[in-house]
Design a protein around this motif. Structure first.
Motif, PDB file in Angstrom:
ATOM      1  N   PRO A 103      -0.061   5.177   0.136  1.00 20.74           N
ATOM      2  CA  PRO A 103       1.090   4.272   0.237  1.00 20.74           C
ATOM      3  C   PRO A 103       2.286   4.808  -0.550  1.00 20.74           C
ATOM      4  CG  PRO A 103      -0.627   3.317  -1.151  1.00 20.74           C
ATOM      5  CD  PRO A 103      -1.189   4.574  -0.561  1.00 20.74           C
ATOM      6  N   PRO A 104       3.486   4.449  -0.124  1.00 15.79           N
ATOM      7  CA  PRO A 104       4.696   4.900  -0.836  1.00 15.79           C
ATOM      8  C   PRO A 104       4.721   4.480  -2.306  1.00 15.79           C
ATOM      9  CG  PRO A 104       5.277   3.949   1.289  1.00 15.79           C
ATOM     10  CD  PRO A 104       3.818   3.705   1.090  1.00 15.79           C
ATOM     11  N   ALA A 105       4.011   3.420  -2.634  1.00 19.11           N
ATOM     12  CA  ALA A 105       3.973   2.977  -4.026  1.00 19.11           C
ATOM     13  C   ALA A 105       3.381   4.051  -4.938  1.00 19.11           C
ATOM     14  CB  ALA A 105       3.164   1.692  -4.150  1.00 19.11           C
ATOM     15  N   GLU A 106       2.496   4.884  -4.412  1.00 14.20           N
ATOM     16  CA  GLU A 106       1.914   5.956  -5.219  1.00 14.20           C
ATOM     17  C   GLU A 106       2.972   6.991  -5.596  1.00 14.20           C
ATOM     18  OE1 GLU A 106      -1.210   6.437  -6.690  1.00 14.20           O
ATOM     19  OE2 GLU A 106      -1.273   4.316  -6.176  1.00 14.20           O
ATOM     20  N   THR A 107       3.901   7.257  -4.686  1.00 10.33           N
ATOM     21  CA  THR A 107       4.984   8.190  -4.999  1.00 10.33           C
ATOM     22  C   THR A 107       5.864   7.607  -6.095  1.00 10.33           C
ATOM     23  OG1 THR A 107       4.933   9.011  -2.739  1.00 10.33           O
ATOM     24  CG2 THR A 107       6.919   9.488  -4.015  1.00 10.33           C
ATOM     25  N   GLU A 108       6.155   6.320  -5.991  1.00 14.27           N
ATOM     26  CA  GLU A 108       6.960   5.658  -7.026  1.00 14.27           C
ATOM     27  C   GLU A 108       6.232   5.662  -8.364  1.00 14.27           C
ATOM     28  OE1 GLU A 108      10.150   4.779  -6.667  1.00 14.27           O
ATOM     29  OE2 GLU A 108       9.926   5.622  -4.662  1.00 14.27           O
ATOM     30  N   ARG A 109       4.932   5.467  -8.308  1.00 14.98           N
ATOM     31  CA  ARG A 109       4.121   5.499  -9.517  1.00 14.98           C
ATOM     32  C   ARG A 109       4.228   6.876 -10.181  1.00 14.98           C
ATOM     33  NH1 ARG A 109      -2.420   5.140  -9.539  1.00 14.98           N
ATOM     34  NH2 ARG A 109      -2.702   4.627 -11.721  1.00 14.98           N
ATOM     35  N   CYS A 110       4.193   7.921  -9.394  1.00 12.67           N
ATOM     36  CA  CYS A 110       4.325   9.281  -9.924  1.00 12.67           C
ATOM     37  C   CYS A 110       5.663   9.471 -10.620  1.00 12.67           C
ATOM     38  CB  CYS A 110       4.164  10.311  -8.814  1.00 12.67           C
ATOM     39  SG  CYS A 110       2.472  10.471  -8.236  1.00 12.67           S
ATOM     40  N   LYS A 111       6.715   8.926 -10.047  1.00  9.10           N
ATOM     41  CA  LYS A 111       8.040   9.040 -10.667  1.00  9.10           C
ATOM     42  C   LYS A 111       8.042   8.418 -12.057  1.00  9.10           C
ATOM     43  CE  LYS A 111      10.570   8.854  -6.305  1.00  9.10           C
ATOM     44  NZ  LYS A 111      11.508   8.046  -5.503  1.00  9.10           N
ATOM     45  N   ALA A 112       7.409   7.248 -12.181  1.00 12.44           N
ATOM     46  CA  ALA A 112       7.367   6.564 -13.479  1.00 12.44           C
ATOM     47  C   ALA A 112       6.581   7.387 -14.499  1.00 12.44           C
ATOM     48  CB  ALA A 112       6.749   5.179 -13.315  1.00 12.44           C
ATOM     49  N   TRP A 113       5.459   7.951 -14.076  1.00 11.54           N
ATOM     50  CA  TRP A 113       4.651   8.753 -14.990  1.00 11.54           C
ATOM     51  C   TRP A 113       5.362  10.053 -15.365  1.00 11.54           C
ATOM     52  CZ3 TRP A 113       0.404   7.446 -17.697  1.00 11.54           C
ATOM     53  CH2 TRP A 113      -0.176   6.218 -17.380  1.00 11.54           C
ATOM     54  N   TRP A 114       6.068  10.648 -14.425  1.00 12.13           N
ATOM     55  CA  TRP A 114       6.848  11.857 -14.714  1.00 12.13           C
ATOM     56  C   TRP A 114       7.918  11.540 -15.759  1.00 12.13           C
ATOM     57  CZ3 TRP A 114       7.221  16.969 -14.182  1.00 12.13           C
ATOM     58  CH2 TRP A 114       8.463  17.563 -14.382  1.00 12.13           C
ATOM     59  N   SER A 115       8.633  10.447 -15.562  1.00 13.67           N
ATOM     60  CA  SER A 115       9.689  10.061 -16.503  1.00 13.67           C
ATOM     61  C   SER A 115       9.123   9.806 -17.895  1.00 13.67           C
ATOM     62  CB  SER A 115      10.419   8.810 -16.006  1.00 13.67           C
ATOM     63  OG  SER A 115      11.093   9.082 -14.817  1.00 13.67           O
ATOM     64  N   MET A 116       7.970   9.138 -17.955  1.00 11.52           N
ATOM     65  CA  MET A 116       7.336   8.873 -19.237  1.00 11.52           C
ATOM     66  C   MET A 116       6.981  10.181 -19.926  1.00 11.52           C
ATOM     67  SD  MET A 116       4.097   8.955 -20.878  1.00 11.52           S
ATOM     68  CE  MET A 116       3.013   9.136 -19.492  1.00 11.52           C
ATOM     69  N   PHE A 117       6.359  11.090 -19.189  1.00 12.47           N
ATOM     70  CA  PHE A 117       5.946  12.369 -19.777  1.00 12.47           C
ATOM     71  C   PHE A 117       7.156  13.152 -20.290  1.00 12.47           C
ATOM     72  CE2 PHE A 117       5.122  16.964 -19.140  1.00 12.47           C
ATOM     73  CZ  PHE A 117       4.221  17.133 -20.176  1.00 12.47           C
ATOM     74  N   MET A 118       8.207  13.207 -19.513  1.00 12.57           N
ATOM     75  CA  MET A 118       9.389  13.960 -19.932  1.00 12.57           C
ATOM     76  C   MET A 118      10.068  13.300 -21.133  1.00 12.57           C
ATOM     77  SD  MET A 118       9.127  16.543 -18.119  1.00 12.57           S
ATOM     78  CE  MET A 118      10.592  17.415 -18.587  1.00 12.57           C
ATOM     79  N   SER A 119      10.097  11.984 -21.168  1.00 11.09           N
ATOM     80  CA  SER A 119      10.696  11.271 -22.294  1.00 11.09           C
ATOM     81  C   SER A 119       9.940  11.563 -23.591  1.00 11.09           C
ATOM     82  CB  SER A 119      10.693   9.770 -22.007  1.00 11.09           C
ATOM     83  OG  SER A 119      11.111   9.042 -23.131  1.00 11.09           O
TER      84      SER A 119
END
Length: 188
Positions: A103-119
């Protein structure tokens, strides 16, 4: 932050077990995917409630800051291990999301985790003692290549799905048009 202590407990064990084992435990806490749906995420009253990115980030910040504030060189070196492990977690989330028909929600979930990791990585880079930067940078370069590959697989899969959807729509429209012309020809 109900589940942050559970994540923090796992993160605090970074020196006691292999990073791959810790990564798998963290992935189990993060939550269900089609492969793990229905599995118990956390024992006790929080069973089968996945850990959200905000709770994970909070626990990671606490783990990192506890180490950075210590005077123990070994504890400070664990920060690079933590980021290395979390990078593997984020890459695996991208790999899972790259599976067909997710589902597209998984792609959005990845964005949130990427942002967290980079932060968190940015904060670490600002606060880590200079003598520890070499290892952090070399680990980060390796991890970014892994993350990039996982991201590209996800992007390729989503583009292939989009192309397939457009082709199906075009084919359906062409068939509908052909049927409509055949119907007009019959009436004439």
């Amino acid at each position: 932050w109900k589940q942050a202590p559970v994540v923090l407990e796992k993160l605090d064990g970074i020196a006691k077990r292999p990073k791959a084992e810790l990564r798998e435990e963290l992935l189990a806490l993060i939550g269900p995917t089609p492969a793990t749906a229905g599995a118990t995420i956390v024992d006790g009253p929080l069973a089968s409630t996945p850990v959200g990115v905000e709770e994970f980030e909070y626990a990671l910040h606490v783990a990192v800051m506890t180490r950075l504030e210590s005077d123990d060189e070994a504890r400070i070196e664990e920060v690079a291990d933590l980021l290395d492990t979390v990078s593997g977690v984020v890459a695996e989330l991208f790999e899972r999301a790259a599976a067909p028909n997710m589902p597209p929600a998984e792609t959005e979930r990845c964005k949130a985790w990427w942002s967290m990791f980079m932060s968190v990585s940015e904060h670490v880079a600002l606060l880590l003692p200079v003598k520890s930067l070499d290892r952090l940078v070399s680990d980060f370069e390796r991890n970014l290549a892994q993350l990039r590959a996982a991201y590209l697989r996800l992007a390729h899969q989503r583009l292939a799905e989009f192309d397939a959807q457009r082709e199906a729509e075009a084919k359906a429209a062409a068939e509908a048009e052909k049927a409509e012309k055949a119907e007009k020809a019959e009436k004439a």
